[in-house]
Design a protein around this motif. Structure first.
Motif, PDB file in Angstrom:
ATOM      1  N   MET A  98      42.339  36.997  28.411  1.00  0.00           N
ATOM      2  CA  MET A  98      42.363  38.231  27.633  1.00  0.00           C
ATOM      3  C   MET A  98      42.584  39.473  28.487  1.00  0.00           C
ATOM      4  O   MET A  98      43.166  40.454  28.030  1.00  0.00           O
ATOM      5  CB  MET A  98      41.083  38.348  26.820  1.00  0.00           C
ATOM      6  CG  MET A  98      41.107  37.428  25.612  1.00  0.00           C
ATOM      7  SD  MET A  98      39.481  36.997  24.996  1.00  0.00           S
ATOM      8  CE  MET A  98      38.875  38.584  24.502  1.00  0.00           C
ATOM      9  N   ASN A  99      42.120  39.446  29.740  1.00  0.00           N
ATOM     10  CA  ASN A  99      42.386  40.574  30.632  1.00  0.00           C
ATOM     11  C   ASN A  99      43.660  40.296  31.404  1.00  0.00           C
ATOM     12  O   ASN A  99      43.965  39.149  31.705  1.00  0.00           O
ATOM     13  CB  ASN A  99      41.237  40.756  31.626  1.00  0.00           C
ATOM     14  CG  ASN A  99      39.959  41.124  30.912  1.00  0.00           C
ATOM     15  OD1 ASN A  99      39.973  41.943  29.999  1.00  0.00           O
ATOM     16  ND2 ASN A  99      38.874  40.509  31.309  1.00  0.00           N
ATOM     17  N   HIS A 100      44.379  41.347  31.722  1.00  0.00           N
ATOM     18  CA  HIS A 100      45.601  41.163  32.490  1.00  0.00           C
ATOM     19  C   HIS A 100      45.473  41.733  33.889  1.00  0.00           C
ATOM     20  O   HIS A 100      46.432  41.820  34.630  1.00  0.00           O
ATOM     21  CB  HIS A 100      46.775  41.807  31.735  1.00  0.00           C
ATOM     22  CG  HIS A 100      47.011  41.166  30.407  1.00  0.00           C
ATOM     23  ND1 HIS A 100      47.655  41.773  29.372  1.00  0.00           N
ATOM     24  CD2 HIS A 100      46.643  39.936  29.954  1.00  0.00           C
ATOM     25  CE1 HIS A 100      47.677  40.958  28.325  1.00  0.00           C
ATOM     26  NE2 HIS A 100      47.070  39.849  28.659  1.00  0.00           N
ATOM     27  N   GLU A 101      44.271  42.119  34.205  1.00  0.00           N
ATOM     28  CA  GLU A 101      44.045  42.728  35.495  1.00  0.00           C
ATOM     29  C   GLU A 101      42.572  42.551  35.829  1.00  0.00           C
ATOM     30  O   GLU A 101      41.714  42.749  34.981  1.00  0.00           O
ATOM     31  CB  GLU A 101      44.351  44.223  35.381  1.00  0.00           C
ATOM     32  CG  GLU A 101      44.494  44.914  36.682  1.00  0.00           C
ATOM     33  CD  GLU A 101      44.944  46.363  36.466  1.00  0.00           C
ATOM     34  OE1 GLU A 101      44.710  47.160  37.367  1.00  0.00           O
ATOM     35  OE2 GLU A 101      45.500  46.667  35.400  1.00  0.00           O
ATOM     36  N   GLY A 102      42.313  42.143  37.050  1.00  0.00           N
ATOM     37  CA  GLY A 102      40.918  42.007  37.461  1.00  0.00           C
ATOM     38  C   GLY A 102      40.730  42.714  38.774  1.00  0.00           C
ATOM     39  O   GLY A 102      41.596  43.455  39.231  1.00  0.00           O
ATOM     40  N   ARG A 103      39.633  42.452  39.404  1.00  0.00           N
ATOM     41  CA  ARG A 103      39.320  43.154  40.631  1.00  0.00           C
ATOM     42  C   ARG A 103      40.312  42.829  41.745  1.00  0.00           C
ATOM     43  O   ARG A 103      40.715  43.701  42.505  1.00  0.00           O
ATOM     44  CB  ARG A 103      37.935  42.721  41.075  1.00  0.00           C
ATOM     45  CG  ARG A 103      37.409  43.640  42.103  1.00  0.00           C
ATOM     46  CD  ARG A 103      35.924  43.592  42.079  1.00  0.00           C
ATOM     47  NE  ARG A 103      35.428  44.348  43.206  1.00  0.00           N
ATOM     48  CZ  ARG A 103      34.179  44.728  43.294  1.00  0.00           C
ATOM     49  NH1 ARG A 103      33.340  44.414  42.349  1.00  0.00           N
ATOM     50  NH2 ARG A 103      33.784  45.409  44.327  1.00  0.00           N
ATOM     51  N   ASN A 104      40.716  41.569  41.819  1.00  0.00           N
ATOM     52  CA  ASN A 104      41.605  41.179  42.909  1.00  0.00           C
ATOM     53  C   ASN A 104      42.878  40.508  42.431  1.00  0.00           C
ATOM     54  O   ASN A 104      43.493  39.751  43.163  1.00  0.00           O
ATOM     55  CB  ASN A 104      40.876  40.225  43.858  1.00  0.00           C
ATOM     56  CG  ASN A 104      39.846  40.945  44.669  1.00  0.00           C
ATOM     57  OD1 ASN A 104      40.128  41.993  45.257  1.00  0.00           O
ATOM     58  ND2 ASN A 104      38.634  40.431  44.680  1.00  0.00           N
ATOM     59  N   ALA A 141      48.179  52.238  43.182  1.00  0.00           N
ATOM     60  CA  ALA A 141      47.466  51.293  42.317  1.00  0.00           C
ATOM     61  C   ALA A 141      47.185  49.993  43.055  1.00  0.00           C
ATOM     62  O   ALA A 141      46.085  49.436  42.964  1.00  0.00           O
ATOM     63  CB  ALA A 141      48.284  51.022  41.063  1.00  0.00           C
ATOM     64  N   ASP A 142      48.196  49.507  43.816  1.00  0.00           N
ATOM     65  CA  ASP A 142      48.002  48.271  44.572  1.00  0.00           C
ATOM     66  C   ASP A 142      46.954  48.454  45.671  1.00  0.00           C
ATOM     67  O   ASP A 142      46.133  47.574  45.903  1.00  0.00           O
ATOM     68  CB  ASP A 142      49.330  47.815  45.204  1.00  0.00           C
ATOM     69  CG  ASP A 142      50.056  46.823  44.291  1.00  0.00           C
ATOM     70  OD1 ASP A 142      49.438  46.386  43.295  1.00  0.00           O
ATOM     71  OD2 ASP A 142      51.222  46.517  44.563  1.00  0.00           O
ATOM     72  N   PHE A 143      47.016  49.606  46.337  1.00  0.00           N
ATOM     73  CA  PHE A 143      46.030  49.860  47.393  1.00  0.00           C
ATOM     74  C   PHE A 143      44.624  49.848  46.790  1.00  0.00           C
ATOM     75  O   PHE A 143      43.718  49.209  47.305  1.00  0.00           O
ATOM     76  CB  PHE A 143      46.299  51.213  48.074  1.00  0.00           C
ATOM     77  CG  PHE A 143      45.351  51.489  49.218  1.00  0.00           C
ATOM     78  CD1 PHE A 143      45.659  51.076  50.511  1.00  0.00           C
ATOM     79  CD2 PHE A 143      44.131  52.123  49.005  1.00  0.00           C
ATOM     80  CE1 PHE A 143      44.775  51.307  51.568  1.00  0.00           C
ATOM     81  CE2 PHE A 143      43.250  52.350  50.044  1.00  0.00           C
ATOM     82  CZ  PHE A 143      43.580  51.946  51.326  1.00  0.00           C
ATOM     83  N   ASN A 144      44.480  50.554  45.651  1.00  0.00           N
ATOM     84  CA  ASN A 144      43.161  50.653  45.035  1.00  0.00           C
ATOM     85  C   ASN A 144      42.677  49.308  44.490  1.00  0.00           C
ATOM     86  O   ASN A 144      41.483  49.035  44.459  1.00  0.00           O
ATOM     87  CB  ASN A 144      43.170  51.698  43.917  1.00  0.00           C
ATOM     88  CG  ASN A 144      43.272  53.107  44.492  1.00  0.00           C
ATOM     89  OD1 ASN A 144      42.990  53.331  45.677  1.00  0.00           O
ATOM     90  ND2 ASN A 144      43.707  54.047  43.671  1.00  0.00           N
ATOM     91  N   LEU A 145      43.652  48.468  44.081  1.00  0.00           N
ATOM     92  CA  LEU A 145      43.279  47.171  43.521  1.00  0.00           C
ATOM     93  C   LEU A 145      42.931  46.172  44.620  1.00  0.00           C
ATOM     94  O   LEU A 145      41.952  45.439  44.532  1.00  0.00           O
ATOM     95  CB  LEU A 145      44.440  46.619  42.686  1.00  0.00           C
ATOM     96  CG  LEU A 145      44.200  45.277  42.002  1.00  0.00           C
ATOM     97  CD1 LEU A 145      43.200  45.438  40.875  1.00  0.00           C
ATOM     98  CD2 LEU A 145      45.503  44.713  41.477  1.00  0.00           C
ATOM     99  N   ILE A 146      43.765  46.141  45.670  1.00  0.00           N
ATOM    100  CA  ILE A 146      43.638  45.093  46.686  1.00  0.00           C
ATOM    101  C   ILE A 146      42.897  45.592  47.924  1.00  0.00           C
ATOM    102  O   ILE A 146      41.841  45.078  48.281  1.00  0.00           O
ATOM    103  CB  ILE A 146      45.037  44.582  47.102  1.00  0.00           C
ATOM    104  CG1 ILE A 146      45.871  44.351  45.852  1.00  0.00           C
ATOM    105  CG2 ILE A 146      44.928  43.376  48.043  1.00  0.00           C
ATOM    106  CD1 ILE A 146      46.164  42.988  45.427  1.00  0.00           C
ATOM    107  N   CYS A 147      43.464  46.620  48.569  1.00  0.00           N
ATOM    108  CA  CYS A 147      42.961  47.051  49.877  1.00  0.00           C
ATOM    109  C   CYS A 147      41.594  47.721  49.768  1.00  0.00           C
ATOM    110  O   CYS A 147      40.713  47.532  50.615  1.00  0.00           O
ATOM    111  CB  CYS A 147      43.951  48.010  50.535  1.00  0.00           C
ATOM    112  SG  CYS A 147      45.668  47.469  50.409  1.00  0.00           S
ATOM    113  N   ALA A 148      41.450  48.528  48.656  1.00  0.00           N
ATOM    114  CA  ALA A 148      40.248  49.344  48.546  1.00  0.00           C
ATOM    115  C   ALA A 148      38.979  48.517  48.392  1.00  0.00           C
ATOM    116  O   ALA A 148      37.880  49.026  48.619  1.00  0.00           O
ATOM    117  CB  ALA A 148      40.390  50.311  47.373  1.00  0.00           C
TER     118      ALA A 148
END
Lengths: 229, 192
Positions: A98-104, A141-148
């Motif tokens: 149901m979600n298309h985006e998670g923490r990692n 967005a990628d930095f905040n999703l993955i690197c951050a």
């Protein structure tokens, strides 16, 4: 014949007679309500008349037509086990579907599908193809999703996972850090991991996950944290 | 039947006649089959708001009519069971035949409905919604067809006054098929 009576008289039907006609007409009445519900165009009412009534109807059928209410407990447990397995399946995987985006993680295909919408089969030829890149994410967005996760959104090395590491991530806003860094080294670390330059093996390489362009953008993004001299 | 019955057929050490217990076990596996499919549909439907645009094109009236047909056939199935309990095999057979009529009506309406949809370009490969639509309703329709065939065999026996306990067993299965449709109807036709 006697055998049948014996089998059915086995506590089955509870000794009283269910009024099947009454149950049937109740079911028809409920069907009318479930069809009429959406005409009010109120979402909550539609949900109740559609799914609430489905549960009521199903229960009427199961208890009175299938006679589950008069059945031995064993049958109820068998069915309950199956229902429990269903609930487990739903609980286990629904969040990921149901979600298309998670923490990692991100589900680019699902995002693209939502973006694209339902393609009208009559609009053949004029259909605008929405590629996965159409929902490409910004480097921020990628930095905040993955690197951050470790480095923190401000590059301070204070990400939730980062503070727990034995070797905490560097603070990108610290001038001392930049005394020994340049673009080549940053690119190398993002591409191959910090271990490639003798750093922590916890900073892994990302060349398998991101294109060279995106890695260059990450490097630019990191260099932007560098304080003015 | 001409051959001797295996001992298990007549045994009911659980307090439930073996045949009926077997039907409950069958239904337990059916719950997982249909539940898994509908559960997956529900997850995708909630995760994909755009599916509502595809669901727009299902015909609520056809769905409602088929619900009426199945509810009615469940009613005749339970009347067949009632007659079998009285030992009245002929009446039981008559009600089973009416139930088979419901099954045939259901399948005919479904094929007309699918014909209209497929001609309009809403095929199983059109998108995720239609894939689920045809898979779920198709699997259900197969159960309707299978039920109708078994009911025919049981009706012949019942007419001759044989194996009347089986009238109840096919009834339980048939009500389950009805219950599945009771959930498919709002999922595929009402939630737009």
């Amino acid at each position: 014949m006697a055998e049948n009576h014996e089998q059915n008289g086995d506590g089955h039907d509870g000794g009283h007679h269910t009024n099947y006609k009454k149950i049937y007409f109740t079911l028809l009445g409920l069907l009318v309500v479930s069809v009429a519900g959406p005409f009010l165009e109120i979402l909550v009412i539609t949900l109740i008349t559609a799914f609430g009534i489905a549960v009521v109807k199903a229960n009427l059928v199961i208890q009175n037509f299938m006679h589950l209410k008069a059945e031995k407990r064993l049958a109820k447990w068998i069915l309950a086990t199956s229902l429990l397995l269903m609930a487990l399946m739903f609980a286990g995987i629904s969040a990921d579907v149901m979600n298309h985006e998670g923490r990692n993680w991100v589900n680019l295909a699902a995002m693209a599908a939502v973006e694209r919408g339902i393609v009208d089969p009559h609009a053949e030829g004029e259909v605008e193809e929405v590629e996965f890149v159409a929902v490409a994410r910004t480097v921020e967005a990628d930095f905040n999703l993955i690197c951050a996760t470790c480095h923190g959104t401000g590059g301070l090395g204070d990400g939730a996972a980062g503070v727990a590491l034995d070797t905490p991530p560097a603070d990108f806003t610290d001038p001392v850090f930049w005394e020994t860094r340049d673009m080549d080294r940053i690119l190398n670390v993002i591409t191959n991991g910090a271990a490639a330059v003798g750093g922590s093996s916890l900073m892994v390489g990302w060349s398998a996950s991101f294109s060279a362009e995106r890695i260059q953008e990450f490097a630019d993004y990191v260099l932007a944290f560098r304080p003015e001299e | 039947m001409a051959f001797p019955k295996p001992a298990a057929t007549l045994r009911s050490s659980t307090g439930i006649p073996t045949g009926r217990l077997a039907v409950w076990w069958l239904l337990a596996s059916e719950v997982v089959i249909f539940g898994g499919l509908l559960g997956a549909y529900l997850m995708f439907r909630l995760g994909h708001p755009e599916w509502a645009d595809a669901a727009e094109h299902t015909n609520t009236w056809i769905g409602a009519f088929n619900t009426l047909v199945l509810l009615t056939s469940s009613f005749t199935a339970v009347l067949a069971h009632q007659a079998a309990e009285r030992g009245d095999g002929k009446t039981a057979a008559k009600f089973l035949v009416l139930t088979i009529g419901g099954a045939l009506t259901f399948v005919m309406v479904k094929s007309v409905e699918w014909g209209i949809e497929i001609t309009a370009g809403y095929t199983i490969t059109a998108n995720g919604f239609w894939s689920f639509y045809y898979t779920a309703a198709g699997l259900h329709a197969l159960h309707v067809i299978a039920g109708a065939i078994i009911m025919g065999i049981i009706a012949v026996d019942a007419y001759r006054g044989r194996e009347l306990q089986r009238v109840e067993l096919i009834g339980i299965y048939w009500h389950f098929v009805d219950v599945v449709w009771i959930f498919l109807f709002p999922l595929l036709y009402i939630a737009k």
